[in-house]
Design a protein around this motif. Structure first.
Motif: not given
Length: 258
Positions: A119-123, A247-252
């Motif tokens: 995700y970070v690299s794509g951004l 949801d506190k731990d949603f996805l990434l």
């Protein structure tokens, strides 16, 4: 009016990316470093593409006409392939770096997950791509001149802003899906990313048919976004919990290393 167009188009093109950076990356120094590294890899791919274009122009004696049109198409196709090769190279580098972090502190979960790195690299790829593709157009929106005075589309700046937005978001989705394909050794996923990237890039030659270009690009963006959502561990239930702020731990955001 020119200032309104400038700031309006700027926020359309870069607003979502800025929001993602502020809420998901800016608070973690390690993520910022990986984001900058991703942007650097995209810059190097652009440099190689520029060198190729310069050499081709010299070899063809800068001739205009149909030859240059074919060379422009070839240059776009090659540039896309180079970008995806550098995405693969960046994945390899991040994989080695992630393994190194785990070996230093095997008992502590200091290493970010590959999903988060994707995700970070794509951004990073998307932001740098958007800046280089839109910054000159954005500066021209300040004037002087009137868009469409010679029969062209008066919505040129607005269409360019929405196209820049879709390219930035697609790079995020491409990054998540691409890294997942590398992790699972499913090369058809990498080929799909490459083909969709080629399709979106070659659609720019449909100008000034902006409506067809934008609709097709946004359809591809939605499909890739859904794919990336499920690849990142999303589900209908997690999406519902996220929308309801339950949801506190949603996805990434709080991904653990895997």
């Amino acid at each position: 009016m020119t200032a309104a167009v400038f700031f309006g188009c700027a926020f359309i093109a870069f607003g979502p990316a800025l929001a993602l950076y502020i809420f998901t990356i800016a608070t973690d120094p390690l993520r910022v470093i990986f984001l900058i590294a991703g942007a650097f890899f995209w810059l190097v791919s652009l440099l190689l593409s520029s060198v190729f274009w310069f050499l081709v122009r010299v070899l063809t004696d800068n001739r205009d006409g149909p030859v240059q049109n074919y060379l422009l198409i070839l240059g776009v196709l090659l540039s896309v392939c180079i970008q995806e090769l550098f995405r693969l190279a960046y994945y390899r580098l991040l994989k080695k770096a992630n393994e190194g972090l785990k070996s230093i502190n095997p008992e502590e979960e200091t290493a970010p997950s590959m999903r988060l790195l994707a995700y970070v690299s794509g951004l990073g790829f998307g932001i740098m791509s958007g800046v280089f593709s839109f910054v000159n157009t954005l500066s021209n929106s300040l004037g002087p001149g009137t868009v469409g005075i010679h029969g062209d589309s008066p919505q040129f700046f607005l269409n360019s802003a929405f196209m820049t937005l879709v390219i930035i978001m697609l790079h995020v989705f491409w990054g998540v899906v691409f890294f997942d394909g590398c992790e699972k050794n499913k090369w058809y996923i990498l080929l799909t990313v490459l083909l969709t990237h080629l399709v979106v890039s070659t659609q720019t030659f449909l100008s000034p048919h902006y409506e067809v270009n934008l609709v097709a690009a946004y359809i591809i963006m939605v499909l890739m976004g859904i794919w990336a959502f499920y690849v990142a561990g999303g589900s209908c239930r997690s999406l519902k919990l996220c929308l309801l702020c339950q949801d506190k731990d949603f996805l990434l955001y709080n991904q653990r290393s895997r």
